[in-house]
Structures are given as C-alpha cells and as structure tokens.
Design an enzyme around this catalytic site. Structure first.
Site: not given
Ligand code: 5GP
Ligand code: MG
Ligand code: MG
Length: 179
Positions: A99, A103
């Site tokens: 990954e 987040d």
């Molecule tokens: P989660 O499901 O953990 O909330 O999100 C994961 C996905 O969200 C990551 O694979 C990424 O694509 C996107 N994401 C989360 N935080 C960021 C960030 O600070 N910048 C960017 N560009 N994408 C993020």
């Molecule tokens: Mg992603």
C-alpha cells in the site's frame, strides 16, 4: 520542488534507504518461516513503492495487482468497489499487500477480508506511509516505511485527483490547491 508542494516530508533518498531496509527485513522474515510471498500492489498508488521495494527482496517472489476504490478527493468514503481483481489465485498463498498509505484503515480491512475469503493462507501488509491519527479500523500494517502526521500528502504514488503520482518524494499538498 513542485509549485503545489508546501513541504517535502520524505525525500527520494530516504525512501530508497527505507526500501533497502524493508526489503532486507521482509527477506529475513519470510525466509525464517519458509514462505515465499505473493506481492499484491494496490493500484495505482503502490506502483513506485512496490517497484523500489521488490528489487530489495531477495527471494523468488511473484507479483500481482488489485485496484479498489474507496477514496474521493481528500476524504474517505464508506465501502470499497473492486475495479481490477487479482490475476493469480490467492488460495493457500502468503500474501504481502503493498500500500501507499494506511489512513482510516477501511481499504485494508476490506481487502484483507476479501483475500481471506479467497482462501489466502496469510495476509500481511507493507505500507510506505502510515497516518495512525486517522485510524478508525482495528488494522495495522506489519511493515511501515514512515509514520506521518495528519496531513494530505502527494507524490511517490500518492495523488490528488490522479495528479502528482510521479513526484519522486512525498510532500504536503498546498491547501490552496484543494480549498
Ligand atoms: P483508508 O481506507 O485507509 O482510509 O485510505 C487508504 C487510501 O486513501 C490510500 O490508499 C490512499 O489512496 C488514500 N489516502 C489516504 N490518505 C491520503 C493522503 O494523505 N494523500 C493521498 N493522496 N491519498 C490518501
Ligand atoms: Mg490507495
Ligand atoms: Mg484505485
């Protein structure tokens, strides 16, 4: 530095050093348990990291990719959709998910659940970045490159509306770009 970047958080050199370190650790861990991992990159964000990391794993690994969507703009949304599934069978494999960033953890939790349903023997995670402050799900990355503060970052695979993935460092996007 790109004009839309407020600050570089992780440099190209730091990422390269970290990939050597992570590759070594992964090689040691999997060699010790006698398993060869199937590296599964989550498209598109994992591509630069996976490309660098895999060159530092000294085992005869195989690679595959999945594309799932769950993220729109700068806020996370509910559940995920599969845009591209694995080409390889996950059954009985030791999968190492690659990954760009963890987040909230929603994506990882869902993908891990899917792979377990496909009969994977084990699913571990390696992530270039970790933003623990934002976590809502009970999920951890087994290998983390860098733990960062709660800011929206771009570069080294990470995008804002599909842009900036090719930047060779991780930086904070200027607020004026998305506000
Ligand atoms: P989660 O499901 O953990 O909330 O999100 C994961 C996905 O969200 C990551 O694979 C990424 O694509 C996107 N994401 C989360 N935080 C960021 C960030 O600070 N910048 C960017 N560009 N994408 C993020
Ligand atoms: Mg992603
Ligand atoms: Mg995607």
């Amino acid at each position: 530095m790109h004009k839309d970047v407020a600050e570089v958080l992780v440099s190209r050199e730091e990422i390269h050093e970290k990939c050597i370190e992570l590759g070594k650790k992964i090689t040691e861990d999997y060699t010790a348990k006698g398993e060869i991992p199937l590296l599964v990159g989550l498209l598109s964000g994992s591509v630069p990291f996976m490309s660098e990391l895999m060159k530092n794993i000294e085992m005869d690994i195989c690679i595959d990719f999945m594309d799932v969507s769950s993220y729109d703009g700068t806020t996370s949304v509910g559940s995920i959709r599969i845009d591209k599934d694995l080409s390889t069978s996950a059954a009985d494999r030791s999968i190492l998910l690659v990954e760009d960033i963890v987040d909230t953890g929603k994506t990882l939790l869902e993908v891990k659940r899917m792979l377990a349903n496909k009969g994977a023997k084990e699913v571990k995670v390696v992530s270039l970045l970790d933003k623990p402050e934002r976590r809502t799900e009970d999920v951890v990355a087994d290998y983390v490159g860098f733990t960062i503060k709660n800011e929206f970052v771009i570069g080294y695979g990470l995008d804002y509306n599909q842009k900036y993935r090719n930047l060779p460092y991780v930086g904070v996007l200027k607020r004026e770009v998305y506000e």
